[in-house]
Every structure is written in structure tokens, then in C-alpha cells.
Design an enzyme around this catalytic site. Structure first.
Site, PDB file in Angstrom:
ATOM      1  N   ASP A 145       0.868  -1.173   0.000  1.00 26.96           N
ATOM      2  CA  ASP A 145       0.000   0.000   0.000  1.00 26.96           C
ATOM      3  C   ASP A 145       0.911   1.231   0.000  1.00 26.96           C
ATOM      4  O   ASP A 145       2.146   1.136   0.056  1.00 26.96           O
ATOM      5  CB  ASP A 145      -0.969  -0.038   1.181  1.00 26.96           C
ATOM      6  CG  ASP A 145      -2.200   0.840   0.927  1.00 26.96           C
ATOM      7  OD1 ASP A 145      -2.151   1.702   0.023  1.00 26.96           O
ATOM      8  OD2 ASP A 145      -3.205   0.683   1.642  1.00 26.96           O
ATOM      9  N   TRP A 146       0.287   2.369  -0.067  1.00 26.90           N
ATOM     10  CA  TRP A 146       0.907   3.686  -0.201  1.00 26.90           C
ATOM     11  C   TRP A 146       2.064   3.900   0.792  1.00 26.90           C
ATOM     12  O   TRP A 146       1.841   3.827   1.996  1.00 26.90           O
ATOM     13  CB  TRP A 146      -0.199   4.710   0.029  1.00 26.90           C
ATOM     14  CG  TRP A 146       0.108   6.139  -0.196  1.00 26.90           C
ATOM     15  CD1 TRP A 146       0.486   7.054   0.742  1.00 26.90           C
ATOM     16  CD2 TRP A 146       0.011   6.847  -1.436  1.00 26.90           C
ATOM     17  NE1 TRP A 146       0.631   8.279   0.166  1.00 26.90           N
ATOM     18  CE2 TRP A 146       0.343   8.186  -1.179  1.00 26.90           C
ATOM     19  CE3 TRP A 146      -0.322   6.483  -2.755  1.00 26.90           C
ATOM     20  CZ2 TRP A 146       0.346   9.165  -2.175  1.00 26.90           C
ATOM     21  CZ3 TRP A 146      -0.324   7.458  -3.734  1.00 26.90           C
ATOM     22  CH2 TRP A 146       0.019   8.775  -3.433  1.00 26.90           C
TER      23      TRP A 146
END
Ligand code: BGC
Length: 741
Positions: A302-303
Site C-alpha cells: 500500500d501507499w
């Protein structure tokens, strides 16, 4: 050459050819063999679209309505860094999207044969597309108890966006909705693993349905693997403590189901479970995801999450160590997403011999395989050819219908609803707003201003005027309503959450409804007129002081762009509510449990419904209709099962009212004694059908002991134990036994 030697050579040649035919060198193997280390690392890199736009756009990204790219930046990333994936966006026009994705693809094609895979968060419809069709949010879709809505939303999304170059959609969200105050609660489908699994499979099939967007294909992304949805603090990206057995019984099944259904990618949980950040957990990313679940697709971070191992979790001294930990745990692609640090560190780590080339090849192979499966090597250029089909009347009807079926009538004393021929005073903080109907991930990350929404989108006020005729509606701002109420027969208050939020922006430390809104409800109650609450919210905001006093409560949740019309139709009676709670709506803040909690001092099987009633305003599975249904004739073709044979079960449901309506039938099972404690009850099947007045429909389901009665222990071994079970459907129940001797 002697004849015998010739024969031997011939035989040798034939066997080599046979060997090659059995293990042909695939196109991907060949491609991989010809790639430099830098090219391989580039395939493992994903950057945000903000790295490609002109500076003035990047600096003012919050206001983006039209992307303008910076060609030099694109050349730099695809030529020098070989970046193989980009992500993200805002709702721009279809033409602007085609300009973005085709520019990136065509510049990339100058330097490599490997096309770009573009990832985007169309999590409830074509949400990052101006005028894309927006469906109700996931929490609502769960409450519809009809997986066709999830499937329709997925198919519509790819039909509207795959040709724009969006070949990777970051959904379905498969966390189970546990932490009720969590700012991402509304992205989950249900607190129940079975509902989440069924919907997850429907979404994977819908997104990856090749005929929906021919010749373009899309990869689904099951997220966020694993255990993201139960942060102890209730805040996003904060630690979870989930015992292994619970993780396996409740959190894992939706991912297993999505992977078995062919999900091509998964996104990882940004948080930690039991002291280990998921991005650094070999046990979760390799032993469980690969060895146990057999997942062969891409695991994307994820980010910023590799960096987070250093900056948030503090388990790595620096970013290079963080990168080492994540890659060795099993990460295939890093959503870096704003710089090239990942490439630099992976290269150093490989050159130093710390990350073996085989580990890199493994990930790149997976990435290239997904690109091949999507047909990207043949069709990668987007097109404007299909943009006329976006937001078609048929697509809008699907979204509207999903909205109608996704709301739950929680309370309706004295048949207050529907309101036909009544003068209505409409008020409340959300009665004339757009964004509170849609929530986060709609047009932008968190569009908390109505200016981002379509001009022709109806607010509840607009929809009420349309539905009831403006002469029957009185409007009142949120100040004193005493005088205005005199002329009204009933007061409808649209309340809940008055702005959209996403991730950390949705963190709250009090789930109670805002004071101002509670005051308004109390003022309305003081008028002695009937009061109807319409709750537009992304999580169950608590209303303990007024719940018992108001006459009706409609949980509208986040019904989407067409939600206001659906609300007005339900309130008027033009539509018959058929949603049921896919999560337990708590009454107060001190005791928040899911319906499938374990037994305790206060709850035995017998007491459970009463107990939950005391602690919640709506149990999982609760939902009223304007029709009335009676359940009868619960039948099992045997009350003893051997464990190998399946058992046919049926129940008759009669519509005893004069209104046609849909009934969702939920089948629960309680395992009465287990070697480890068992949930008080668990959903094993559901089905929803329309029933005409006076009609009786038989609902059936086939109980398969191995599937429906077993449970995992903490090691993941499946236990199927003899003993008694209680089957429950509506107000009926039947005991049966599993006896394998
Ligand atoms: C979210 C993901 C999302 C990603 C890309 C992250 O912050 O957690 O769910 O897919 O951003 O936008």
C-alpha cells in the site's frame, strides 16, 4: 555415420523436443532472461500520477479537474527508471483519462515492449471518472444481501473505465467491518466473513469478466491483506491484535475465496498484526499467501508502506533495510509512490548479494504474467471509442436499484412510514447536501465539498420535492423548527455524518452523533409530531438518547449519487425497503460486538437475541419491510449427518401482506459444543427473492458439513467435530447432529 548412431541421435532429438514441449520456455521466461536488473526493478515499481504531471498541476493537486502531463517527466521515469506501473487519480473527463493513459503508454512503448499497468481506486463504481456511474458504497452493498448488486457495480465499472486505460482496479475491499469508528468502515461489506466472501467473489468475477470490457481486461485487487479492519485504537493504520485462530476463522476466508475465484492481485495491509508489520511478515506474505493459499499473482504494497517500516513501525534502521525486509518477506511491487528510492535500494541490495536475483525474478515473473493475462502485450492503447456508453440510463438504473435495496428500515413504529399524502417538514444537516450521500473515494479521495459532484445530482431535498411535490414539503434549516412544524404532519430529519472522509481524515474518538444534530432531533421530538430519522453515514453513529423516542429510522448509509431518489422512494412508499443490517448497529459506546461473538457470562444461545437487542439498535440481519413475511415449515432431510453427505434444508416464506416485497433469508448455525469456543451463531447461506402478496416461496439451501460446520484451529487445520448444532432461520430453529461413526 553408422546406422545405429543415427538412430541414437534421432531418438535423442525426439526426446529433447518432447521435453521442450512439456516445459516450453514461456514468452515471459524469455523476456525475463533478456532484462537488465534495472528493467526488472522498474517492473516492481509503482509511482503516483502526480510524478508525471506539470508542476503547476502537482502543486495545486487538490484542485485538479484536468490533467496536463509533463512529457519530460514521463520519459525520465519510463526510460531511465523503467517504471512499469502508475496509479491514482481524480475524477477527470473520459477524454482526459485517455489522453493521460495513452500518452504514458505510447511514450513507454518507445523504450520497451512491456506495457504499463495502471491502478486506480474505483471502489464503488467508476468513482474517479467525471460522470462515471457511482454505486452505493460497499457497506450498503453488504446490506442489500444480494450479490448481484456487487457484481453489477463491478461490471459497470470496468465497462465504463477499462477502455480508458484503467486496467487494474484496487478492489474488492475484503476486510471485515469490525472496528466501527474506523474511518474506513464504510469500505467494508460486512462484519461477517461469509457475506464478505460472497461479495468479494462477485466483485472479482465482475471486474475480471472479460466480456464486460472487450478487448480490454482488468485485474482485481483483493485488499488489504490481512487483518487491516480491526485496528485496536479505531484509527487508520494503527496496530491490530488478532489471535491466529480468529485471524484464520474470520479475516482470512474472504481473501481465500477471492484468490480461489482468480483475483490476480492483492494489496497489503499497512498496519501491524500482533507486533509484526504485514509488509515485513514472511509468515503472512509467503507462508500464508503463497504456500498456503496458492496465490500466484502480484502482491503490491500500500501507499508508502515500505518506507513506513522505517518511519512508522520503526522496525528498520533506514529505508534500505526496510526495502530488504519487505522484498524478502514477499512483496512484488512497491507503491513507492513519489520517488525512485525503491529502485536505488533494491539495486544496491541485489548487487551486494543480500537479495538474490531469484527473488527478483520471481516477482517480475508474476508481474509480467498478470500483464500477459490482461492481454496488454497485444492491446494496451486506450480509446475514446466507448465513452458514449458511460453513465448510460441502464447503468444509472443499476446503481439506483442497488441504492433502493441497500438501505435498512431499522424502526417503523405505528407504521409511520411510508408517508403518503402527508405534509412533511424536511430538515437535518444532510438534507440538502451531496457528499454525505457518497462518502470518500467518490470523485476524489475525500470530496468534502459538494462542488465536486454532478450538478444534476439530487440532494434529499431535491428528491423529496420531486417525489412528493414541492407543495407537500416544508423546508427548515437547522435552526429552531418549532414554528415550521406546526404546519407539518411529520418531521423527517436527514442526519448522520455531514462530510466525506477517507483514511486518517476519518479518525474520530467519539462515535456519538454530533451534539448539534442531537439537539435538532430533540427539538423535533418536543413538537410532538412523528419524527423520522434518515441516517446518511459511513459508520454507525450512536443515537442512544433519541432512538427510543423517534418513530422511524431508515439507515441510508452511503447510497451514492442516486441515493437521494432511493431515499425519497422508500419514504414515500414507491419503493419497499428490503435491506438488512450486514453489521451490528450498536446502541452505546461501551459494548460493541459483532453478532458472531463468542459466548460469555451474559450470553447463552437462548439469550442472545435479547442481549444483542439491549446492546444494539439493530442486530446483524435485522431489517423491516412494508410487507410482512412469515416463516414456516422448516425442513431438513435428516437430523443426523455423517459428515460426508450433504443435507437439504428448506423453509417456506409467505408474504402475508398486500404489498409485493423482497425478503432476504439468512441461514445461521450454532455449533453447540466445540473443542475451542465457537461463535454464538454464524451465517452459512443467504438468498433474496421477491414474494408477491399471499404467495409462498420455498427457500432452500444445501448444508455441506465439511464447508459449513468445520472451523480452523490456530494452525489452520480444519476441524469437523461431532455433536449438536442449531440451525436458525427467521424465528424458526431445528437441532441436528453430526455423527461420523
Ligand atoms: C489506500 C489504498 C489505496 C491506495 C491507492 C492507500 O492509501 O490504503 O486502499 O488503494 O492508497 O490510492
Amino acid at each position: 555415420m553408422p546406422k545405429s548412431l543415427c538412430l541414437i541421435l534421432l531418438l535423442l532429438l525426439i526426446s529433447v523436443q518432447m521435453l521442450l514441449a512439456e516445459n516450453p520456455v514461456s514468452k515471459i521466461d524469455k523476456m525475463l532472461a533478456g532484462m537488465t536488473l534495472e528493467q526488472k526493478i522498474g517492473q516492481m515499481t509503482q509511482l503516483n500520477i502526480t510524478t508525471l504531471v506539470q508542476d503547476r498541476i502537482a502543486q495545486n493537486y487538490g484542485e485538479v479537474t484536468n490533467y496536463v502531463l509533463d512529457t519530460a517527466k514521463i520519459i525520465n521515469y519510463v526510460k531511465n527508471w523503467h517504471v512499469g506501473s502508475f496509479l491514482n487519480g481524480r475524477a477527470v473527463s473520459p477524454k482526459n483519462w485517455v489522453y493521460v493513459t495513452s500518452t504514458i503508454q505510447s511514450i513507454n512503448a518507445r523504450y520497451t515492449d512491456i506495457p504499463i499497468i495502471y491502478g486506480i481506486d474505483h471502489v464503488h463504481g467508476a468513482s474517479y471518472l467525471k460522470n462515471g456511474t457511482i454505486f452505493p458504497h460497499n457497506m450498503n452493498v453488504g446490506c442489500s444481501f444480494d450479490i448481484s448488486h456487487a457484481y453489477n457495480a463491478a461490471v459497470t465499472t470496468v465497462a465504463e473505465t477499462a477502455h480508458l486505460g484503467h486496467n487494474w482496479i484496487f478492489g474488492p475491499v475484503l476486510g471485515i467491518g469490525k472496528a466501527k469508528s474506523w474511518g474506513r468502515f464504510y469500505e467494508t461489506y460486512s462484519e461477517d466473513p461469509y457475506v464478505t466472501s460472497q461479495i468479494g467473489v462477485a466483485v472479482v468475477k465482475g471486474l475480471q469478466n472479460e466480456s464486460a470490457s472487450k478487448p480490454y481486461r482488468v485485474a482485481a485487487c483483493a485488499k488489504h491483506f490481512l487483518g487491516y479492519s480491526d485496528p485496536k485504537s479505531g484509527f487508520d493504520r494503527s496496530p491490530a491484535e488478532i489471535p491466529d485462530q480468529i485471524l484464520r476463522e474470520f479475516f482470512l476466508p474472504p481473501f481465500k475465496a477471492a484468490i480461489d475465484a482468480g483475483a490476480k492481485t492483492v494489496m497489503l495491509n499497512s498496519g501491524e498484526i500482533n507486533g509484526i508489520p504485514v509488509h515485513a511478515s514472511y509468515e503472512i506474505l509467503t507462508t500464508m499467501l503463497r504456500d498456503e493459499l496458492g496465490f500466484q499473482g502480484i502482491a503490491v504494497t500500500d501507499w508508502l508502506d515500505i518506507k513506513a517500516l522505517e518511519t512508522m513501525h520503526f522496525i528498520a534502521e533506514n529505508e534500505k533495510e526496510a526495502t530488504f525486509q519487505a522484498i524478502m518477506a514477499g512483496v512484488d511491487m512497491s507503491m513507492v509512490p513519489l520517488d525512485t528510492s525503491f529502485s536505488i535500494y533494491v539495486r544496491e541490495l541485489v548487487e551486494e548479494g543480500r537479495i538474490p536475483m531469484s527473488r527478483i525474478d520471481e516477482s517480475v515473473h508474476r508481474i509480467l504474467k498478470v500483464k500477459e493475462d490482461l492481454g496488454l502485450f497485444e492491446t494496451y492503447m486506450p480509446t475514446t471509442d466507448y465513452i458514449d456508453t458511460i453513465n448510460s440510463p441502464e447503468n444509472i438504473e443499476l446503481a439506483l436499484n442497488a441504492a433502493r435495496e441497500s438501505m435498512v428500515l431499522i424502526k417503523n413504529d405505528h407504521s409511520t412510514l411510508p408517508l403518503a399524502d402527508k405534509k412533511i417538514l424536511l430538515t437535518g444537516f444532510t438534507h440538502d447536501r451531496k457528499s454525505p450521500l457518497c462518502g470518500g473515494w467518490t470523485y476524489r479521495f475525500a470530496a468534502d465539498s459538494d462542488r465536486w459532484f454532478p450538478e444534476d445530482m439530487l440532494t434529499i431535498k431535491d428528491a423529496f420535492e420531486q417525489e412528493f411535490g414541492s407543495k407537500n414539503i416544508l423546508f427548515q434549516g437547522t435552526r429552531t423548527i418549532k414554528r415550521a412544524a406546526r404546519k407539518a404532519d411529520v418531521i423527517v430529519i436527514a442526519t448522520g455524518e455531514d462530510h466525506a472522509y477517507a483514511e486518517t481524515g476519518g479518525s474520530i474518538d467519539d462515535l456519538s452523533l454530533d451534539k448539534g444534530q442531537l439537539t435538532l432531533i430533540k427539538e423535533a421530538l418536543a413538537t410532538q409530531k412523528p419524527v423520522v430519522l434518515v441516517l446518511t453515514e459511513g459508520r454507525p453513529r450512536l443515537i442512544p438518547d433519541v432512538y427510543d423516542e423517534v418513530d422511524a429510522v431508515l439507515f441510508a448509509g452511503l447510497p451514492g449519487v442516486y441515493g437521494a431518489q432511493a431515499i425519497a422512494e422508500i419514504v414515500s412508499g414507491a419503493a419497499n425497503p428490503s435491506g438488512k443490517m450486514a453489521f451490528t448497529y450498536p446502541r452505546r459506546s461501551g459494548h460493541m460486538v459483532s453478532y458472531n461473538h463468542k459466548r460469555s457470562e451474559y450470553s447463552t444461545i437462548r439469550q442472545v437475541s435479547d442481549d444483542l437487542k439491549r446492546h444494539s439498535i439493530a442486530n446483524f440481519g435485522h431489517g423491516l419491510s412494508y410487507s410482512s413475511f412469515t416463516y414456516s415449515n422448516l425442513k431438513m432431510d435428516s437430523s443426523i449427518t455423517s459428515g460426508t453427505a450433504s443435507v437439504r434444508i428448506s423453509v417456506d416464506i409467505t408474504n402475508t401482506s398486500s404489498r409485493p416485497g423482497k425478503e432476504a433469508v439468512l441461514w445461521f448455525i450454532s455449533d453447540e459444543v466445540g473443542s475451542i469456543t465457537r461463535p454464538i451463531k454464524e451465517l452459512v447461506a443467504f438468498d433474496k427473492k421477491r414474494i408477491k402478496p399471499n404467495e409462498t416461496i420455498t427457500f432452500e439451501f444445501e448444508l455441506i458439513p465439511e464447508r459449513d460446520l468445520s472451523f480452523p484451529n490456530k494452525l489452520g487445520e480444519n476441524l469437523l467435530e461431532d455433536g449438536s448444532f442449531l440451525l436458525q432461520v427467521g424465528n424458526l430453529e431445528k437441532r441436528f447432529w453430526l455423527n461420523r461413526d
